[in-house]
Write a protein that holds these residues in place. Structure first.
Motif, PDB file in Angstrom:
ATOM      1  N   SER A   1      50.915  75.050 112.205  1.00 16.61           N
ATOM      2  CA  SER A   1      49.642  74.711 111.571  1.00 16.61           C
ATOM      3  C   SER A   1      48.757  73.989 112.579  1.00 16.61           C
TER       4      SER A   1
ATOM      5  N   PRO B   1      52.229  77.662 106.481  1.00 12.46           N
ATOM      6  CA  PRO B   1      51.551  78.038 105.230  1.00 12.46           C
ATOM      7  C   PRO B   1      52.230  79.201 104.508  1.00 12.46           C
TER       8      PRO B   1
ATOM      9  N   PHE C   1      48.066  80.170 110.661  1.00  9.82           N
ATOM     10  CA  PHE C   1      48.646  79.475 111.803  1.00  9.82           C
ATOM     11  C   PHE C   1      47.629  79.341 112.932  1.00  9.82           C
TER      12      PHE C   1
END
Length: 201
Positions: free
Chosen positions: A179, A23, A144
């Protein structure tokens, strides 16, 4: 995500299924590690903690090494489940942080402070634990999932050779991250009153 510290603390969990999506940029991850290495405290300001960050092929190579070393000591019947766990949960992630402690720094402090000599190895482990917690929480706050693994000392020599890591650095733990590919696991808690004593109020 920029949660408060309390929110980040509450939301940190172990994730055992990861994807290789991120991300945030790699630069942001590196900045976060640098922040941790500079500002997480250590006994006697020893600054004994070291970290190695592995992305891409280097990250996947680490977990191939783990599987390779485990095959030497795990039965053929058991290794299949172990390999599946590694491939789907750790190797499939975006990166790994390796946590080390510099034994030279610890030995120097022992020599300089003989009255506390036997305590420095314990304090070194505590220093590493604080770095692990800080990095884990900040990774969570970035979006995460992560977990903390301990395949040392089985992999120590092979990892040291692969990345030419100093022989004075002792591998403490491995933190694969990526992720989340699963929902946050439910966590149970013992009652606070069994674990925290308060006097004077």
């Amino acid at each position: 995500m920029k949660r408060s510290f309390q929110e980040a603390l509450v939301n940190r969990r172990s994730y055992y299924r990861l994807s290789d999506k991120s991300p945030v940029s790699d630069k942001k991850i590196i900045e976060m590690l640098n922040l941790a290495i500079l500002h997480v405290p250590s006994a006697f300001n020893s600054q004994s903690s070291r970290m190695v960050l592995l992305f891409g092929e280097h990250h996947r190579r680490l977990w191939d090494i783990v599987k390779m070393e485990l095959k030497k000591i795990v039965s053929p019947e058991s290794i299949k489940n172990t390999e599946r766990k590694i491939d789907n949960g750790f190797r499939s992630g975006y990166g790994t942080v390796l946590f080390y402690e510099d034994k030279t720094t610890v030995k120097q402090l022992q020599d300089e402070n003989p009255i506390y000599s036997e305590r420095f190895p314990t304090w070194s482990q505590q220093t590493s634990a604080m770095h692990q917690f800080a990095v884990w929480t900040m990774l969570e706050d970035m979006g995460f999932g992560a977990s903390l693994q301990h395949y040392n000392p089985i992999i120590d020599c092979a990892v040291r050779k692969e990345w030419n890591i100093s022989g004075t650095w002792e591998l403490i733990a491995q933190m694969p991250f990526g992720s989340p590919a699963e929902d946050m696991l439910h966590k149970t808690f013992l009652p606070e009153e069994e674990r925290v004593l308060v006097f004077g109020k």
